[in-house]
Design a protein around this motif. Sequence first.
Motif, PDB file in Angstrom:
ATOM      1  N   ASP A 219       0.813  -1.215   0.000  1.00 26.03           N
ATOM      2  CA  ASP A 219       0.000   0.000   0.000  1.00 26.03           C
ATOM      3  C   ASP A 219       0.849   1.269   0.000  1.00 26.03           C
ATOM      4  N   LEU A 220       2.120   1.145  -0.384  1.00 26.93           N
ATOM      5  CA  LEU A 220       3.000   2.315  -0.348  1.00 26.93           C
ATOM      6  C   LEU A 220       2.985   3.103  -1.653  1.00 26.93           C
ATOM      7  N   THR A 221       2.603   2.458  -2.743  1.00 26.24           N
ATOM      8  CA  THR A 221       2.332   3.145  -4.007  1.00 26.24           C
ATOM      9  C   THR A 221       0.997   2.617  -4.521  1.00 26.24           C
ATOM     10  N   ARG A 222       0.374   3.383  -5.409  1.00 28.88           N
ATOM     11  CA  ARG A 222      -0.966   2.988  -5.854  1.00 28.88           C
ATOM     12  C   ARG A 222      -0.947   1.635  -6.559  1.00 28.88           C
ATOM     13  N   ARG A 223       0.096   1.413  -7.361  1.00 29.80           N
ATOM     14  CA  ARG A 223       0.285   0.118  -8.012  1.00 29.80           C
ATOM     15  C   ARG A 223       1.750  -0.262  -7.940  1.00 29.80           C
ATOM     16  N   ARG A 224       2.025  -1.511  -8.249  1.00 35.08           N
ATOM     17  CA  ARG A 224       3.405  -2.001  -8.157  1.00 35.08           C
ATOM     18  C   ARG A 224       4.319  -1.311  -9.163  1.00 35.08           C
ATOM     19  N   MET A 225       3.756  -0.869 -10.295  1.00 47.04           N
ATOM     20  CA  MET A 225       4.540  -0.195 -11.321  1.00 47.04           C
ATOM     21  C   MET A 225       3.918   1.171 -11.601  1.00 47.04           C
ATOM     22  N   THR A 226       4.770   2.185 -11.700  1.00 49.08           N
ATOM     23  CA  THR A 226       4.311   3.547 -11.979  1.00 49.08           C
ATOM     24  C   THR A 226       5.197   4.149 -13.063  1.00 49.08           C
ATOM     25  N   PHE A 227       4.583   4.798 -14.045  1.00 48.71           N
ATOM     26  CA  PHE A 227       5.348   5.524 -15.067  1.00 48.71           C
ATOM     27  C   PHE A 227       4.912   6.983 -15.012  1.00 48.71           C
ATOM     28  N   VAL A 228       5.849   7.881 -14.683  1.00 52.33           N
ATOM     29  CA  VAL A 228       5.571   9.312 -14.624  1.00 52.33           C
ATOM     30  C   VAL A 228       5.980   9.924 -15.959  1.00 52.33           C
ATOM     31  N   ASP A 229       5.005  10.433 -16.699  1.00 51.03           N
ATOM     32  CA  ASP A 229       5.231  10.943 -18.052  1.00 51.03           C
ATOM     33  C   ASP A 229       5.441  12.457 -18.030  1.00 51.03           C
ATOM     34  N   LEU A 350      10.573   7.338 -14.564  1.00 47.72           N
ATOM     35  CA  LEU A 350      10.367   8.730 -14.943  1.00 47.72           C
ATOM     36  C   LEU A 350      10.899   8.921 -16.357  1.00 47.72           C
ATOM     37  N   GLY A 351      10.069   9.478 -17.255  1.00 48.56           N
ATOM     38  CA  GLY A 351      10.541   9.643 -18.618  1.00 48.56           C
ATOM     39  C   GLY A 351       9.575  10.411 -19.494  1.00 48.56           C
ATOM     40  N   HIS A 352      10.035  10.710 -20.697  1.00 50.44           N
ATOM     41  CA  HIS A 352       9.284  11.462 -21.709  1.00 50.44           C
ATOM     42  C   HIS A 352       8.661  10.440 -22.657  1.00 50.44           C
ATOM     43  N   VAL A 353       7.397  10.091 -22.424  1.00 49.74           N
ATOM     44  CA  VAL A 353       6.756   9.011 -23.179  1.00 49.74           C
ATOM     45  C   VAL A 353       6.759   9.292 -24.678  1.00 49.74           C
ATOM     46  N   ASP A 378       0.501   2.168 -13.204  1.00 52.38           N
ATOM     47  CA  ASP A 378      -0.214   3.439 -13.076  1.00 52.38           C
ATOM     48  C   ASP A 378       0.527   4.480 -13.914  1.00 52.38           C
ATOM     49  N   LEU A 379      -0.106   4.979 -14.978  1.00 50.58           N
ATOM     50  CA  LEU A 379       0.504   5.999 -15.832  1.00 50.58           C
ATOM     51  C   LEU A 379       0.091   7.377 -15.329  1.00 50.58           C
ATOM     52  N   VAL A 380       1.069   8.147 -14.863  1.00 48.05           N
ATOM     53  CA  VAL A 380       0.820   9.483 -14.321  1.00 48.05           C
ATOM     54  C   VAL A 380       1.294  10.503 -15.354  1.00 48.05           C
ATOM     55  N   ARG A 381       0.358  11.192 -15.994  1.00 46.40           N
ATOM     56  CA  ARG A 381       0.701  12.180 -17.021  1.00 46.40           C
ATOM     57  C   ARG A 381       0.735  13.569 -16.380  1.00 46.40           C
ATOM     58  N   LEU A 382       1.916  14.163 -16.357  1.00 46.16           N
ATOM     59  CA  LEU A 382       2.074  15.489 -15.768  1.00 46.16           C
ATOM     60  C   LEU A 382       1.684  16.568 -16.768  1.00 46.16           C
ATOM     61  N   GLY A 383       1.139  17.673 -16.252  1.00 39.97           N
ATOM     62  CA  GLY A 383       0.762  18.787 -17.107  1.00 39.97           C
ATOM     63  C   GLY A 383       1.940  19.704 -17.386  1.00 39.97           C
ATOM     64  N   ALA A 384       1.704  20.714 -18.224  1.00 35.84           N
ATOM     65  CA  ALA A 384       2.773  21.630 -18.634  1.00 35.84           C
ATOM     66  C   ALA A 384       3.396  22.343 -17.439  1.00 35.84           C
ATOM     67  N   ARG A 385       2.583  22.671 -16.459  1.00 37.94           N
ATOM     68  CA  ARG A 385       3.087  23.346 -15.255  1.00 37.94           C
ATOM     69  C   ARG A 385       2.882  22.449 -14.039  1.00 37.94           C
ATOM     70  N   ALA A 386       3.464  21.293 -14.118  1.00 36.31           N
ATOM     71  CA  ALA A 386       3.267  20.296 -13.066  1.00 36.31           C
ATOM     72  C   ALA A 386       3.795  20.783 -11.726  1.00 36.31           C
ATOM     73  N   ASP A 387       3.042  20.492 -10.689  1.00 43.38           N
ATOM     74  CA  ASP A 387       3.459  20.758  -9.318  1.00 43.38           C
ATOM     75  C   ASP A 387       3.965  19.433  -8.754  1.00 43.38           C
ATOM     76  N   PHE A 388       5.280  19.297  -8.629  1.00 39.95           N
ATOM     77  CA  PHE A 388       5.840  18.013  -8.228  1.00 39.95           C
ATOM     78  C   PHE A 388       5.359  17.576  -6.842  1.00 39.95           C
ATOM     79  N   LYS A 389       5.227  18.528  -5.925  1.00 35.35           N
ATOM     80  CA  LYS A 389       4.780  18.164  -4.578  1.00 35.35           C
ATOM     81  C   LYS A 389       3.363  17.613  -4.598  1.00 35.35           C
ATOM     82  N   ARG A 390       2.580  18.076  -5.547  1.00 31.87           N
ATOM     83  CA  ARG A 390       1.200  17.588  -5.650  1.00 31.87           C
ATOM     84  C   ARG A 390       1.109  16.367  -6.553  1.00 31.87           C
ATOM     85  N   ASP A 391       1.736  16.439  -7.734  1.00 32.33           N
ATOM     86  CA  ASP A 391       1.526  15.416  -8.758  1.00 32.33           C
ATOM     87  C   ASP A 391       2.471  14.224  -8.645  1.00 32.33           C
TER      88      ASP A 391
END
Length: 397
Positions: A219-229, A350-353, A378-391
Amino acid sequence: MTKLVSDLLEQIPKLRDEVVRYGNNEKVQGTDLEPVWHERLLSVLDPERGNQSQADVSLQRWEKLLTTREGRESAAKWLLGSKHLHAATCTGMARADYGLWRRTFDIAIIDEAGKAFGAELLIPASVAKKVVLVGDHNQLPPTVTTDVLDLDIGYRLSMTEVEELLRRNMFHEIFEQLPADGKGMLTTQFRMHKDIGDVVSEMFYDGHLDSARSDEGWDLTRRRMTFVDFSKVSNYRHRKSNVSQSIENRTERAAVHTLLARMSKTGKFKSLSILVVCPYEAQRKAVKDEIDRSGYELDLEVTTVDAVQGGEANIVILMMTRSSGRVQFLLDKHRLNVALSRARDAVIVLGHVDCLTKSADSPVSSLLQIGERNKSLDLVRLGARADFKRDVASIIT
């Protein structure tokens, strides 16, 4: 090698009196293998440790024996010849002062054989009656550093010939040519959780790799694998390092530090090992320097993909770094396989999909498709002005 022998002795403690570990002092000193280290065992013959009342001529003979290569070889053969397990690297076997190359062994077990050149495999094979090769040609092949190719040491091949040579994997060629009763595949892995293992199995092993672990309760991450785009993040840009030709990415580092700060603050990750894997040395060094100054209360290691094979951790954070241009290096299936399969419990990429999925056969495309289909990524797509502390920090639950 040190970890392999340590694990063996942990599983079978009674073997400790039968093992000799040959190796450089920086890899052995301070570890639990120091008592069975070649140099430590030979030190009992040091004349300075002997009875000073002995005749001077005896001390002089010992000293002369131990200060020559031939003498150390003879001493090693005499003192350590009764040991049944000798642990060394392939090239270390050829060192005359170890006294191994003139012996005949009943069996040679060569681990990580897929990373060895053919000439390296021949060294232990030439002194053994039987040989067992253990390796994985779907992971990293043999590598060579640029200084090895320097003209000063006799390099005469064209780069085309070198690249062709490096593409050849002797372990793979031997495996393909052996009869069916002389080879086999271990089809159950015990490191990765099934959610990670099933993705790795389908991507790199045609679905033939089963996973022994399917425990629940993570329960420490939403899923076992996460990709931050970071595709839409305007300032996600790689650049050449000021001190080398390698590349780095400050925005990616900022995101990683936000993530690590969150992990450290929660206190839930203190007992877990975290491996930060970087494909580029400049990024690795910058991340390492910043982590050393951070004071995170975490069990952290920062390394490159090419150095991590054989390692493992509860959580792997893979930084892809590049935002444009040629990405063949990043998309090498062997490297991606190694990076993903180091994780026991969770993977965060972490990468540029958009950059990493331009080619039709991109393994990153396969990773996303298989992971999302299996509901393990879990694919996390960050916005143009992503807030890292939030997103980004929100990855941690």
